[in-house]
Motif scaffolding. Structure first.
Motif, short mmCIF file in Angstrom:
data_model
loop_
_atom_site.label_atom_id
_atom_site.label_comp_id
_atom_site.label_asym_id
_atom_site.label_seq_id
_atom_site.Cartn_x
_atom_site.Cartn_y
_atom_site.Cartn_z
N LEU A 1 1.65 7.57 3.85
CA LEU A 1 2.33 7.78 5.11
C LEU A 1 1.22 6.95 6.34
O LEU A 1 1.87 6.39 7.17
CB LEU A 1 2.17 9.22 5.44
CG LEU A 1 3.48 9.97 4.80
CD1 LEU A 1 3.49 11.53 4.82
CD2 LEU A 1 4.75 9.61 5.32
N THR A 2 -0.03 7.16 6.04
CA THR A 2 -0.82 6.55 6.78
C THR A 2 -0.77 5.03 7.06
O THR A 2 -0.80 4.51 8.05
CB THR A 2 -2.50 6.88 6.71
OG1 THR A 2 -2.67 8.41 6.43
CG2 THR A 2 -3.49 6.55 7.40
N SER A 3 -0.65 4.46 5.85
CA SER A 3 -0.45 2.85 5.82
C SER A 3 0.91 2.35 6.13
O SER A 3 1.07 1.20 6.15
CB SER A 3 -0.90 2.38 4.32
OG SER A 3 -0.12 2.96 3.50
N ALA A 4 1.90 3.38 6.38
CA ALA A 4 3.29 2.80 6.56
C ALA A 4 3.40 2.40 8.11
O ALA A 4 4.14 1.43 8.19
CB ALA A 4 4.24 4.16 6.26
N SER B 1 12.51 4.35 7.21
CA SER B 1 12.28 5.48 8.11
C SER B 1 12.80 6.79 7.41
O SER B 1 11.99 7.94 7.66
CB SER B 1 13.09 5.36 9.37
OG SER B 1 12.73 4.13 10.11
N ALA B 2 13.80 6.84 6.93
CA ALA B 2 14.32 7.90 6.05
C ALA B 2 13.08 8.26 4.85
O ALA B 2 12.94 9.47 4.79
CB ALA B 2 15.63 7.68 5.46
N ALA B 3 12.67 7.43 4.45
CA ALA B 3 11.67 7.53 3.27
C ALA B 3 10.33 7.98 3.80
O ALA B 3 10.00 9.23 3.45
CB ALA B 3 11.32 6.02 2.64
N VAL B 4 10.00 7.91 5.04
CA VAL B 4 8.70 8.15 5.63
C VAL B 4 9.03 9.63 5.99
O VAL B 4 8.26 10.56 5.95
CB VAL B 4 8.50 7.50 6.78
CG1 VAL B 4 7.50 8.28 7.97
CG2 VAL B 4 7.98 6.10 6.76
N VAL C 1 0.80 -1.17 -0.11
CA VAL C 1 0.05 -0.03 -0.07
C VAL C 1 0.65 1.29 0.21
O VAL C 1 0.69 2.09 -0.77
CB VAL C 1 -0.98 -0.17 1.21
CG1 VAL C 1 -1.79 1.21 0.88
CG2 VAL C 1 -1.99 -1.33 0.88
N PRO C 2 1.72 1.53 0.98
CA PRO C 2 2.57 2.52 0.84
C PRO C 2 3.52 2.81 -0.15
O PRO C 2 3.59 3.65 -0.76
CB PRO C 2 3.33 2.77 2.00
CG PRO C 2 3.30 1.20 2.50
CD PRO C 2 2.07 0.60 2.17
#
Length: 311
Positions: free
Chosen positions: A87-90, A120-123, A58-59
């Motif tokens: 972001l929500t699904s991460a 985490s960097a991606a988020v 999903v993300p």
């Protein structure tokens, strides 16, 4: 042909103990989370394989779609919506990943930690992208988005190494039905198997766990745990189940069913019988009706000396 520089780097990462103190601290915190039955849900025991790879679609899909929209003028709003969905699904996907990671071997945890850091960097980059878009800084939002997608690609590469080269999440007992030959195999005299004590035997070079119960029933399972090949013969037998000594997976002795994770696949199980005072086992193969095939039944009946268990 020489090993690629990337593989050499990943091999060094597996062996590098620098982050082991951090790994131990994080692992203890993850294992202490009050998840209850939700832990098996996050492991994917209900699905039959880890749920984390499914959840990350999903993300990743949302962010990749946002990148495609960012290539077209005037689609920043739609791209921002997809960034938000990602972001929500991460968060739940990351939680499932951490729960799996806490039950891996140390070499796998080292690569897994790098995988988590990249994600985490991606988020963080996608959060900056969404913030920039909300404030009307669409060019910056797109730039952060493409940087985030690059971090996702690095995380995906590390995740692929973890899953396929290091076999985290794989069924480590899958090969048993393919290497054990058909028919009955004699594995020892009944007296060689103490009551309610796990004993290790071997059939066609495949380790087998054998447990004789006080009532006389004999159970046999593949001895290497399907989770990460832990030695079940060194585990604890209780209430008709055996618990893996490495990561606590619990399997039912009667049929190998995984009643508690982190194992997501059951253990291959064997039919058993006692013939002439010896224990014999045969791999339980599933037929079309869900029952083990009965080839050679007439021949087995002709002996007139067998007692069968585990059927």
């Amino acid at each position: 042909m020489r090993q690629s520089r990337l593989l050499r780097m990943l091999d060094r990462l597996e062996r590098e103990p620098m982050a082991d103190t951090v790994i131990d601290a994080v692992r203890k915190k993850v294992q202490a989370l009050p998840l209850g039955n939700g832990r098996d849900l996050l492991h994917g025991r209900w699905l039959g394989h880890p749920v984390h790879p499914l959840m990350v679609q999903v993300p990743i899909g949302s962010w990749l779609s946002a990148a495609v929209l960012d290539l077209y003028p005037g689609r920043s709003r739609e791209a921002g919506l997809l960034v938000g969905v990602g972001l929500t699904s991460a968060a739940p996907a990351a939680l499932a990943g951490w729960v799996d990671w806490a039950e891996l071997h140390r070499q796998q945890q080292r690569v897994g930690l790098a995988h988590a850091l990249a994600n985490s960097a991606a988020v963080g980059l996608y959060a900056a992208s969404l913030t920039s878009r909300v404030r009307g800084r669409h060019a910056a939002g797109r730039a952060y988005g493409f940087l985030g997608l690059t971090a996702v690609a690095v995380g995906g590469m590390l995740g692929g190494h973890l899953a396929y080269r290091q076999a985290s999440g794989a069924n480590h007992a899958e090969e048993v039905p393919h290497v054990v030959t058909q028919g009955w195999h004699r594995i020892g005299a009944v007296a060689e198997f103490p009551v309610d004590r796990p004993v290790r035997r071997s059939v066609d070079d495949v380790p087998v766990l054998v447990v004789r119960e006080s009532g006389g029933a004999v159970h046999a399972l593949a001895e290497r745990c399907s989770h990460l090949a832990g030695p079940l013969s060194e585990g604890t037998v209780s209430d008709g189940c055996v618990e893996c000594p490495w990561h606590g997976s619990v399997f039912r002795l009667s049929d190998g069913w995984n009643v508690r994770g982190p194992a997501t696949a059951p253990q291959p199980s064997f039919e058993t019988r006692i013939a002439d005072g010896h224990v014999e086992i045969r791999l339980r193969r599933q037929g079309r009706d869900g029952q083990a095939p009965d080839e050679g039944e007439a021949q087995r009946r002709s002996t007139g000396t067998e007692t069968r268990h585990g059927s």
